[in-house]
Design an enzyme around this catalytic site. Sequence first.
Site, PDB file in Angstrom:
ATOM      1  N   TYR A 131     -44.102 -27.399  -4.732  1.00 57.35           N
ATOM      2  CA  TYR A 131     -43.672 -28.598  -5.474  1.00 57.35           C
ATOM      3  C   TYR A 131     -43.034 -29.611  -4.514  1.00 57.35           C
ATOM      4  O   TYR A 131     -43.354 -30.806  -4.548  1.00 57.35           O
ATOM      5  CB  TYR A 131     -42.681 -28.183  -6.571  1.00 57.35           C
TER       6      TYR A 131
ATOM      7  N   GLY B  64     -41.300 -35.931 -21.926  1.00 60.37           N
ATOM      8  CA  GLY B  64     -40.260 -36.153 -20.916  1.00 60.37           C
ATOM      9  C   GLY B  64     -40.064 -37.594 -20.478  1.00 60.37           C
ATOM     10  O   GLY B  64     -40.013 -38.525 -21.294  1.00 60.37           O
TER      11      GLY B  64
ATOM     12  N   ASN C 294     -46.973 -38.194 -22.612  1.00 51.95           N
ATOM     13  CA  ASN C 294     -46.770 -37.524 -23.902  1.00 51.95           C
ATOM     14  C   ASN C 294     -45.464 -36.727 -23.944  1.00 51.95           C
ATOM     15  O   ASN C 294     -45.127 -36.147 -24.965  1.00 51.95           O
ATOM     16  CB  ASN C 294     -47.946 -36.591 -24.207  1.00 51.95           C
TER      17      ASN C 294
ATOM     18  N   GLY D  55     -48.989 -38.774 -17.829  1.00 52.54           N
ATOM     19  CA  GLY D  55     -48.061 -37.783 -18.388  1.00 52.54           C
ATOM     20  C   GLY D  55     -47.083 -38.437 -19.342  1.00 52.54           C
ATOM     21  O   GLY D  55     -45.883 -38.157 -19.309  1.00 52.54           O
TER      22      GLY D  55
ATOM     23  N   GLY E  32     -42.042 -39.606 -18.800  1.00 46.73           N
ATOM     24  CA  GLY E  32     -43.189 -40.489 -19.022  1.00 46.73           C
ATOM     25  C   GLY E  32     -43.192 -41.082 -20.418  1.00 46.73           C
ATOM     26  O   GLY E  32     -43.487 -42.270 -20.615  1.00 46.73           O
TER      27      GLY E  32
ATOM     28  N   SER F 229     -39.330 -37.049  -6.039  1.00 47.27           N
ATOM     29  CA  SER F 229     -38.137 -36.247  -6.341  1.00 47.27           C
ATOM     30  C   SER F 229     -37.269 -36.088  -5.102  1.00 47.27           C
ATOM     31  O   SER F 229     -37.762 -36.125  -3.970  1.00 47.27           O
ATOM     32  CB  SER F 229     -38.555 -34.865  -6.826  1.00 47.27           C
TER      33      SER F 229
HETATM   34  N1  NDP Z   1     -37.154 -33.295 -14.738  1.00 47.72           N
HETATM   35  C1  NDP Z   1     -36.586 -33.447 -13.542  1.00 47.72           C
HETATM   36  O1  NDP Z   1     -35.439 -33.012 -13.310  1.00 47.72           O
HETATM   37  C2  NDP Z   1     -37.313 -34.153 -12.460  1.00 47.72           C
HETATM   38  C3  NDP Z   1     -38.590 -34.659 -12.635  1.00 47.72           C
HETATM   39  N2  NDP Z   1     -39.238 -35.292 -11.588  1.00 47.72           N
HETATM   40  C4  NDP Z   1     -40.585 -35.806 -11.746  1.00 47.72           C
HETATM   41  O2  NDP Z   1     -40.683 -36.568 -12.923  1.00 47.72           O
HETATM   42  C5  NDP Z   1     -42.036 -36.574 -13.390  1.00 47.72           C
HETATM   43  C6  NDP Z   1     -42.052 -36.336 -14.889  1.00 47.72           C
HETATM   44  O3  NDP Z   1     -41.572 -35.038 -15.139  1.00 47.72           O
HETATM   45  P1  NDP Z   1     -40.776 -34.615 -16.459  1.00 47.72           P
HETATM   46  O4  NDP Z   1     -40.884 -35.644 -17.498  1.00 47.72           O
HETATM   47  O5  NDP Z   1     -39.455 -34.143 -16.044  1.00 47.72           O
HETATM   48  O6  NDP Z   1     -41.624 -33.306 -16.862  1.00 47.72           O
HETATM   49  P2  NDP Z   1     -42.457 -32.920 -18.172  1.00 47.72           P
HETATM   50  O7  NDP Z   1     -42.989 -31.552 -17.883  1.00 47.72           O
HETATM   51  O8  NDP Z   1     -41.655 -33.118 -19.394  1.00 47.72           O
HETATM   52  O9  NDP Z   1     -43.643 -33.979 -18.173  1.00 47.72           O
HETATM   53  C7  NDP Z   1     -44.691 -33.881 -17.253  1.00 47.72           C
HETATM   54  C8  NDP Z   1     -45.885 -34.630 -17.787  1.00 47.72           C
HETATM   55  O10 NDP Z   1     -46.953 -34.481 -16.854  1.00 47.72           O
HETATM   56  C9  NDP Z   1     -48.109 -34.091 -17.579  1.00 47.72           C
HETATM   57  N3  NDP Z   1     -49.070 -33.344 -16.783  1.00 47.72           N
HETATM   58  C10 NDP Z   1     -48.910 -32.165 -16.160  1.00 47.72           C
HETATM   59  N4  NDP Z   1     -50.061 -31.790 -15.598  1.00 47.72           N
HETATM   60  C11 NDP Z   1     -50.975 -32.750 -15.868  1.00 47.72           C
HETATM   61  C12 NDP Z   1     -52.339 -32.923 -15.592  1.00 47.72           C
HETATM   62  N5  NDP Z   1     -53.047 -32.011 -14.932  1.00 47.72           N
HETATM   63  N6  NDP Z   1     -52.942 -34.052 -16.011  1.00 47.72           N
HETATM   64  C13 NDP Z   1     -52.263 -34.976 -16.708  1.00 47.72           C
HETATM   65  N7  NDP Z   1     -50.992 -34.853 -17.032  1.00 47.72           N
HETATM   66  C14 NDP Z   1     -50.344 -33.751 -16.622  1.00 47.72           C
HETATM   67  C15 NDP Z   1     -47.563 -33.228 -18.715  1.00 47.72           C
HETATM   68  O11 NDP Z   1     -48.536 -33.069 -19.724  1.00 47.72           O
HETATM   69  P3  NDP Z   1     -48.488 -31.806 -20.732  1.00 47.72           P
HETATM   70  O12 NDP Z   1     -47.410 -32.126 -21.726  1.00 47.72           O
HETATM   71  O13 NDP Z   1     -49.853 -31.781 -21.315  1.00 47.72           O
HETATM   72  O14 NDP Z   1     -48.162 -30.614 -19.915  1.00 47.72           O
HETATM   73  C16 NDP Z   1     -46.385 -34.080 -19.136  1.00 47.72           C
HETATM   74  O15 NDP Z   1     -46.803 -35.142 -19.924  1.00 47.72           O
HETATM   75  C17 NDP Z   1     -42.768 -35.498 -12.570  1.00 47.72           C
HETATM   76  O16 NDP Z   1     -43.550 -36.137 -11.592  1.00 47.72           O
HETATM   77  C18 NDP Z   1     -41.634 -34.716 -11.915  1.00 47.72           C
HETATM   78  O17 NDP Z   1     -42.028 -34.164 -10.689  1.00 47.72           O
HETATM   79  C19 NDP Z   1     -38.610 -35.463 -10.389  1.00 47.72           C
HETATM   80  C20 NDP Z   1     -37.344 -34.996 -10.184  1.00 47.72           C
HETATM   81  C21 NDP Z   1     -36.609 -34.289 -11.180  1.00 47.72           C
HETATM   82  C1  RET Z   2     -26.641 -26.155  -9.188  1.00 48.89           C
HETATM   83  C2  RET Z   2     -26.370 -27.305 -10.127  1.00 48.89           C
HETATM   84  C3  RET Z   2     -27.371 -28.039 -10.682  1.00 48.89           C
HETATM   85  C4  RET Z   2     -28.743 -27.718 -10.288  1.00 48.89           C
HETATM   86  C5  RET Z   2     -29.580 -28.600  -9.747  1.00 48.89           C
HETATM   87  C6  RET Z   2     -30.940 -28.305  -9.437  1.00 48.89           C
HETATM   88  C7  RET Z   2     -31.379 -26.896  -9.331  1.00 48.89           C
HETATM   89  C8  RET Z   2     -31.770 -29.344  -9.277  1.00 48.89           C
HETATM   90  C9  RET Z   2     -33.175 -29.260  -9.092  1.00 48.89           C
HETATM   91  C10 RET Z   2     -33.852 -30.397  -9.163  1.00 48.89           C
HETATM   92  C11 RET Z   2     -35.263 -30.445  -9.174  1.00 48.89           C
HETATM   93  C12 RET Z   2     -36.084 -29.253  -9.138  1.00 48.89           C
HETATM   94  C13 RET Z   2     -35.842 -31.629  -9.279  1.00 48.89           C
HETATM   95  C14 RET Z   2     -37.232 -31.825  -9.538  1.00 48.89           C
HETATM   96  O1  RET Z   2     -37.884 -32.564  -8.893  1.00 48.89           O
HETATM   97  C15 RET Z   2     -27.122 -29.117 -11.717  1.00 48.89           C
HETATM   98  C16 RET Z   2     -28.050 -28.861 -12.882  1.00 48.89           C
HETATM   99  C17 RET Z   2     -27.377 -30.516 -11.167  1.00 48.89           C
HETATM  100  C18 RET Z   2     -25.701 -29.100 -12.232  1.00 48.89           C
HETATM  101  C19 RET Z   2     -24.707 -28.907 -11.152  1.00 48.89           C
HETATM  102  C20 RET Z   2     -24.941 -27.587 -10.444  1.00 48.89           C
END
Ligand code: NDP
Ligand code: RET
Length: 321
Positions: free
Chosen positions: A181, A31, A29, A27, A33, A156
């Site tokens: 999730y 965020g 491409n 992943g 990653g 996460s």
């Molecule tokens: N953002 C957040 O607040 C948090 C993120 N995380 C974890 O961080 C990691 C990265 O997420 P983030 O950068 O935020 O999210 P993004 O959605 O920006 O990136 C996710 C990446 O995973 C790829 N992906 C999804 N499905 C597949 C698949 N079937 N095969 C290959 N690649 C795939 C996506 O590809 P494509 O672009 O093609 O969809 C993309 O490159 C995840 O594991 C997420 O659970 C954990 C806690 C909080």
């Molecule tokens: C309420 C609230 C928030 C919401 C947090 C949430 C909803 C977090 C979810 C995290 C997830 C889904 C992580 C993925 O793995 C912020 C934005 C911190 C700002 C402060 C108030």
Amino acid sequence: PQIRKMLSSGVCTSTIQLPGKVAVVTGANAGIGKETAKELARRGARVYLACRDVQNGELVAREIQMMTGNQQVLVRKLDLADTKSIRAFAKRFLEEEKHLHILINNAGVMMCPYSKTADGFEMHMGVNHLGHFLLTHLLLEKLEESAPSRVVNVSSLAHLLGRIHFHNLQGEKFYQSGLAYCHSKLANILFTQELARRLKASGSGVTVYSVHPGTVNSELVRHSALMRWIWWIFSFFIKTPQQGAQTSLYCALTEGLEVLSGNHFSDCHVAWVSAQARNETVARRLWDVSCDLLGIPVDWLMMAAGPKRSLKQTTQHTLPK
Ligand SMILES: NC(=O)C1=CN([C@@H]2O[C@H](COP(=O)(O)OP(=O)(O)OC[C@H]3O[C@@H](n4cnc5c(N)ncnc54)[C@H](OP(=O)(O)O)[C@@H]3O)[C@@H](O)[C@H]2O)C=CC1
Ligand SMILES: CC1=C(/C=C/C(C)=C/C=C/C(C)=C/C=O)C(C)(C)CCC1
């Protein structure tokens, strides 16, 4: 500024350079990653962007090459929602690369409507856990040959709400997208701990870490209007993808971290995990069930040092239709 600082702390301060090292980021491409891959490239590693959308991946590779001056940024097709694609990725990688020093299992989906992978696994469990479980299995021998080497599993804080319901692993009896999730992110931590235990027992030089990247402004919330709205409202406070990549980088790069193999990290520190995530019995059972679903031997880790494992797909899994 105080809230922002609190939510965005943790910086990987390692100055280590990576010439001659090889890394795979799933992943990559978008965020977190993409930023992880960029930093590994900046430090001189040959970086494989393992993406389901190769065209988009190529654009990102060009961007990383231009920004870092490192031309060794390569794109390979990997769809974690299809075990055939995972096996094809691994086969090609094993044929073309002598080493693998860093594997970042980063790709993830969150809150998608109920759907199944090509092999019939519930999408969150299939992509976030089982896909990375199979990928790690297929690449482990290369990691061992390249030791010291590391695996980073991006989990996460959401694992806190996760439970492993063995009677409903594919969400067929009940399904809630947010909880699905969380379950898959708990599975990431249990896999990390069980893999670390087995690697230690086999005397391997491969170590493994799970990571909470923080709350990060990315495309992860694409499936939920509510989450997109929350992310938009709080976009100033939450981490940028570059900040979100810091803990993955910390675990991949920090010298002397080997003794902490199996631990969970957040903001570049060891972090607390839920009681569920520390349950060895559940971790062991999840390992066995995952192997069964994927049609791989439960003792694959012990076999890694032995005869070459087959990349051929087997059909032992016992999925409900
Ligand atoms: N953002 C957040 O607040 C948090 C993120 N995380 C974890 O961080 C990691 C990265 O997420 P983030 O950068 O935020 O999210 P993004 O959605 O920006 O990136 C996710 C990446 O995973 C790829 N992906 C999804 N499905 C597949 C698949 N079937 N095969 C290959 N690649 C795939 C996506 O590809 P494509 O672009 O093609 O969809 C993309 O490159 C995840 O594991 C997420 O659970 C954990 C806690 C909080
Ligand atoms: C309420 C609230 C928030 C919401 C947090 C949430 C909803 C977090 C979810 C995290 C997830 C889904 C992580 C993925 O793995 C912020 C934005 C911190 C700002 C402060 C108030």
